[in-house]
Design a protein around this motif. Structure first.
Motif, PDB file in Angstrom:
ATOM      1  N   THR A 113       0.835  -1.204   0.000  1.00 54.53           N
ATOM      2  CA  THR A 113       0.000   0.000   0.000  1.00 54.53           C
ATOM      3  C   THR A 113       0.864   1.247   0.000  1.00 54.53           C
ATOM      4  O   THR A 113       0.612   2.203  -0.746  1.00 54.53           O
ATOM      5  N   ASP A 114       1.910   1.225   0.828  1.00 49.39           N
ATOM      6  CA  ASP A 114       2.820   2.370   0.905  1.00 49.39           C
ATOM      7  C   ASP A 114       3.498   2.619  -0.451  1.00 49.39           C
ATOM      8  O   ASP A 114       3.559   3.760  -0.926  1.00 49.39           O
ATOM      9  N   ALA A 115       3.956   1.525  -1.088  1.00 50.74           N
ATOM     10  CA  ALA A 115       4.631   1.668  -2.387  1.00 50.74           C
ATOM     11  C   ALA A 115       3.667   2.254  -3.407  1.00 50.74           C
ATOM     12  O   ALA A 115       4.035   3.152  -4.185  1.00 50.74           O
ATOM     13  N   LEU A 116       2.396   1.767  -3.398  1.00 49.37           N
ATOM     14  CA  LEU A 116       1.421   2.268  -4.376  1.00 49.37           C
ATOM     15  C   LEU A 116       1.113   3.743  -4.130  1.00 49.37           C
ATOM     16  O   LEU A 116       1.066   4.546  -5.056  1.00 49.37           O
ATOM     17  N   GLY A 117       0.930   4.112  -2.852  1.00 49.31           N
ATOM     18  CA  GLY A 117       0.633   5.506  -2.501  1.00 49.31           C
ATOM     19  C   GLY A 117       1.754   6.430  -2.933  1.00 49.31           C
ATOM     20  O   GLY A 117       1.527   7.457  -3.585  1.00 49.31           O
ATOM     21  N   MET A 118       2.979   6.050  -2.590  1.00 51.80           N
ATOM     22  CA  MET A 118       4.142   6.874  -2.946  1.00 51.80           C
ATOM     23  C   MET A 118       4.287   6.982  -4.464  1.00 51.80           C
ATOM     24  O   MET A 118       4.633   8.043  -4.995  1.00 51.80           O
ATOM     25  N   SER A 119       4.024   5.861  -5.164  1.00 51.59           N
ATOM     26  CA  SER A 119       4.151   5.879  -6.629  1.00 51.59           C
ATOM     27  C   SER A 119       3.119   6.804  -7.254  1.00 51.59           C
ATOM     28  O   SER A 119       3.431   7.563  -8.179  1.00 51.59           O
ATOM     29  N   VAL A 120       1.879   6.732  -6.744  1.00 50.03           N
ATOM     30  CA  VAL A 120       0.845   7.619  -7.281  1.00 50.03           C
ATOM     31  C   VAL A 120       1.241   9.074  -7.015  1.00 50.03           C
ATOM     32  O   VAL A 120       1.125   9.944  -7.887  1.00 50.03           O
ATOM     33  N   GLY A 121       1.760   9.337  -5.807  1.00 51.50           N
ATOM     34  CA  GLY A 121       2.207  10.686  -5.462  1.00 51.50           C
ATOM     35  C   GLY A 121       3.320  11.166  -6.375  1.00 51.50           C
ATOM     36  O   GLY A 121       3.300  12.304  -6.862  1.00 51.50           O
ATOM     37  N   PHE A 122       4.281  10.291  -6.636  1.00 52.66           N
ATOM     38  CA  PHE A 122       5.411  10.639  -7.504  1.00 52.66           C
ATOM     39  C   PHE A 122       4.919  10.900  -8.935  1.00 52.66           C
ATOM     40  O   PHE A 122       5.284  11.885  -9.570  1.00 52.66           O
ATOM     41  N   THR A 123       4.029   9.996  -9.414  1.00 53.61           N
ATOM     42  CA  THR A 123       3.491  10.147 -10.768  1.00 53.61           C
ATOM     43  C   THR A 123       2.725  11.461 -10.889  1.00 53.61           C
ATOM     44  O   THR A 123       2.886  12.201 -11.872  1.00 53.61           O
ATOM     45  N   PHE A 124       1.896  11.753  -9.875  1.00 47.49           N
ATOM     46  CA  PHE A 124       1.115  12.994  -9.863  1.00 47.49           C
ATOM     47  C   PHE A 124       2.046  14.201  -9.962  1.00 47.49           C
ATOM     48  O   PHE A 124       1.854  15.092 -10.803  1.00 47.49           O
ATOM     49  N   ALA A 125       3.101  14.211  -9.130  1.00 42.92           N
ATOM     50  CA  ALA A 125       4.026  15.350  -9.118  1.00 42.92           C
ATOM     51  C   ALA A 125       4.710  15.503 -10.473  1.00 42.92           C
ATOM     52  O   ALA A 125       4.794  16.607 -11.033  1.00 42.92           O
ATOM     53  N   LEU A 126       5.185  14.397 -11.026  1.00 43.67           N
ATOM     54  CA  LEU A 126       5.892  14.472 -12.314  1.00 43.67           C
ATOM     55  C   LEU A 126       4.961  14.907 -13.445  1.00 43.67           C
ATOM     56  O   LEU A 126       5.360  15.647 -14.346  1.00 43.67           O
ATOM     57  N   CYS A 127       3.696  14.437 -13.379  1.00 44.30           N
ATOM     58  CA  CYS A 127       2.729  14.816 -14.420  1.00 44.30           C
ATOM     59  C   CYS A 127       2.444  16.310 -14.370  1.00 44.30           C
ATOM     60  O   CYS A 127       2.412  16.970 -15.415  1.00 44.30           O
ATOM     61  N   VAL A 128       2.226  16.843 -13.163  1.00 49.38           N
ATOM     62  CA  VAL A 128       1.935  18.271 -13.041  1.00 49.38           C
ATOM     63  C   VAL A 128       3.107  19.082 -13.582  1.00 49.38           C
ATOM     64  O   VAL A 128       2.954  19.966 -14.437  1.00 49.38           O
ATOM     65  N   LEU A 129       4.316  18.736 -13.110  1.00 47.24           N
ATOM     66  CA  LEU A 129       5.508  19.482 -13.501  1.00 47.24           C
ATOM     67  C   LEU A 129       5.754  19.396 -15.013  1.00 47.24           C
ATOM     68  O   LEU A 129       6.019  20.406 -15.677  1.00 47.24           O
ATOM     69  N   SER A 130       5.630  18.168 -15.560  1.00 47.67           N
ATOM     70  CA  SER A 130       5.945  18.012 -16.983  1.00 47.67           C
ATOM     71  C   SER A 130       4.863  18.643 -17.862  1.00 47.67           C
ATOM     72  O   SER A 130       5.171  19.151 -18.942  1.00 47.67           O
ATOM     73  N   SER A 131       3.587  18.628 -17.401  1.00 51.19           N
ATOM     74  CA  SER A 131       2.534  19.268 -18.209  1.00 51.19           C
ATOM     75  C   SER A 131       2.810  20.756 -18.329  1.00 51.19           C
ATOM     76  O   SER A 131       2.735  21.332 -19.420  1.00 51.19           O
ATOM     77  N   VAL A 132       3.131  21.392 -17.192  1.00 50.19           N
ATOM     78  CA  VAL A 132       3.408  22.832 -17.219  1.00 50.19           C
ATOM     79  C   VAL A 132       4.599  23.111 -18.129  1.00 50.19           C
ATOM     80  O   VAL A 132       4.562  24.007 -18.985  1.00 50.19           O
ATOM     81  N   ARG A 133       5.667  22.312 -17.977  1.00 51.20           N
ATOM     82  CA  ARG A 133       6.887  22.579 -18.748  1.00 51.20           C
ATOM     83  C   ARG A 133       6.698  22.307 -20.235  1.00 51.20           C
ATOM     84  O   ARG A 133       7.169  23.060 -21.074  1.00 51.20           O
ATOM     85  N   GLU A 134       5.981  21.218 -20.568  1.00 55.39           N
ATOM     86  CA  GLU A 134       5.790  20.917 -21.994  1.00 55.39           C
ATOM     87  C   GLU A 134       4.896  21.968 -22.642  1.00 55.39           C
ATOM     88  O   GLU A 134       5.149  22.409 -23.767  1.00 55.39           O
ATOM     89  N   LEU A 135       3.853  22.372 -21.892  1.00 59.57           N
ATOM     90  CA  LEU A 135       2.906  23.354 -22.436  1.00 59.57           C
ATOM     91  C   LEU A 135       3.609  24.691 -22.699  1.00 59.57           C
ATOM     92  O   LEU A 135       3.481  25.277 -23.776  1.00 59.57           O
ATOM     93  N   LEU A 136       4.374  25.171 -21.724  1.00 57.63           N
ATOM     94  CA  LEU A 136       5.032  26.471 -21.888  1.00 57.63           C
ATOM     95  C   LEU A 136       6.282  26.378 -22.756  1.00 57.63           C
ATOM     96  O   LEU A 136       6.598  27.287 -23.520  1.00 57.63           O
ATOM     97  N   GLY A 137       7.003  25.263 -22.644  1.00 55.68           N
ATOM     98  CA  GLY A 137       8.281  25.141 -23.348  1.00 55.68           C
ATOM     99  C   GLY A 137       8.140  24.768 -24.806  1.00 55.68           C
ATOM    100  O   GLY A 137       8.983  25.124 -25.632  1.00 55.68           O
ATOM    101  N   ALA A 138       7.081  24.026 -25.148  1.00 58.22           N
ATOM    102  CA  ALA A 138       6.938  23.595 -26.539  1.00 58.22           C
ATOM    103  C   ALA A 138       5.544  23.858 -27.096  1.00 58.22           C
ATOM    104  O   ALA A 138       5.307  23.690 -28.292  1.00 58.22           O
TER     105      ALA A 138
END
Lengths: 198, 205
Positions: free
Chosen positions: B135-160
């Motif tokens: 459960t801990d691994a799944l929670g942390m993974s979802v959290g990590f995925t969420f963070a990376l998605c938010v960051l990469s969406s902003v960067r891809e949208l503005l950068g390209a």
């Protein structure tokens, strides 16, 4: 005797785990290696084909050659009438961030370049990564196989072996030109040694 | 009663990884992939998938052998297992997603030194049972995925001006803001997002 017992007591789990992990890696590698190699070779063929579209097949004429200190196979491109169209190999050099590997093609008597394509690079997006752009690559097509000169502005003269650098990516442009300058002379020498060109 | 307590803990363990203890936004762990592979959404998602696989496998194996671990050899054991799973993930990427493997370059192999994974092995899996560790691994993974998605969406949208490689902001009026795609842009975007998350967290308290 006690120390051996102590050693085994302490480390049996680590030793067993190391063996199991090694086994797991060996099995995964054995299962995936052929596929990975097929992908790499397929990619090399696709790039060679795009540089020499008339080629019907590519024959490895000098396997595991060493050109400018880099190991590569040298391929001969042959068309449908069994005429030799040119030679192709992988040239390696260092760019801004990482290695750059280029598939380079020369014509049948190695007097002219037929161009290059990027096999591997990790250059800065938007700057060095623009070396894959057509106008930059086209500068190398039909250029003589002498020493190329990089110019930073103005109009490049192909007859004089001049290449116009990518603006904002001088390191990458220099790296690409250096790969040509380091490899082409050595390739010509090697092809002559093997009797593949006059 | 015991089952009920367990259930509440599991739910909390899972959601903690997504928000309260989000590995990127709250614990500031795994900064290397966070900054390096978030110039576009696709590589960021691939990285998240690899981290999920490694984190899940490492938490499962550490939890299963937690009673056998010798304290002074535990870090060695964690590293051995993490390195094995990362190499497997790397080989799979090379065989089935060669483009992504090339785009991620050395950062897949660098998951080995990602603090989220060794951190969860130490803080959770070596002390808890299998279910809690998963459960801990799944929670942390979802959290990590969420963070990376938010960051990469902003960067891809503005950068390209694109999302997932599809043009979104490119009908003439928008000039891609290239520096956001560069490492400096990663620090800038992450800093602003961290500020925003801190404001939201303070308000919710």
């Amino acid at each position: 005797m006690r120390s051996i017992k102590h050693f085994i007591e302490q480390s049996w789990l680590l030793i067993t785990a190391a063996f199991l992990c090694g086994l797991l890696l060996a099995l995964t590698n054995a299962a995936l290696e052929p596929r990975i190699q097929r992908i790499e070779i397929g990619e090399m063929y696709d790039k060679m084909k795009s540089l020499m579209p008339q080629a019907d097949k590519f024959e490895k004429v000098i396997p595991q050659a060493e050109i400018a200190g880099n190991p590569t196979d040298v391929y001969e491109a042959i068309d449908k009438n069994k005429q030799v169209l040119g030679f192709s190999f992988v040239g390696t050099g260092y760019g801004f961030a990482d290695q750059i590997k280029l598939v380079i093609a020369v014509n049948a008597d190695a007097s002219k370049l037929l161009g290059f394509d990027v096999l591997y690079s990790n250059e800065t997006p938007g700057f060095g990564s623009r070396m894959t752009e057509n106008w930059f690559r086209q500068q190398f097509v039909d250029a003589p196989t002498g020493t190329l000169e990089l110019i930073k502005s103005g109009q490049a003269d192909k007859e004089k072996d001049q290449i116009l650098a990518l603006s904002g990516a001088t390191v990458t442009s220099t790296a690409v030109v250096n790969i040509f300058n380091n490899h082409i002379g050595a390739l010509k020498k090697l092809l002559k040694e093997k009797g593949l060109i006059q | 009663m015991a089952a009920e307590v367990n259930e509440i803990n599991l739910g909390r363990t899972f959601t903690a990884g997504i928000w309260e203890q989000n590995p990127v936004f709250r614990l500031l762990l795994g900064m290397c992939p966070t900054l390096a592979v978030t110039a576009a959404v696709k590589p960021a998602l691939t990285m998240s998938l690899c981290v999920t696989f490694v984190l899940l496998c490492s938490n499962i194996s550490v939890s299963l052998m937690r009673n056998l671990l010798k304290p002074h050899l535990r870090i060695l054991m964690f590293t051995l297992m993490i390195a094995t799973f990362v190499t497997i993930a790397d080989l799979f990427l090379k065989a089935y997603a060669p483009d992504m493997s090339r785009a991620l370059g050395p950062y897949v192999a660098l998951i080995i030194v990602n603090c989220i994974i060794i951190g969860r092995a130490e803080a959770c899996a070596s002390k808890n049972n299998l279910i809690v560790s998963i459960t801990d691994a799944l929670g942390m993974s979802v959290g990590f995925t969420f963070a990376l998605c938010v960051l990469s969406s902003v960067r891809e949208l503005l950068g390209a001006g694109t999302i997932f490689g599809y043009p979104v902001l490119s009908n003439g009026w928008f000039t891609p803001w290239l520096s956001i795609s560069l490492p400096g842009g990663a620090f800038l975007t992450l800093g602003l997002l961290l500020g925003l998350i801190n404001v939201i967290t303070k308000r919710n308290k």
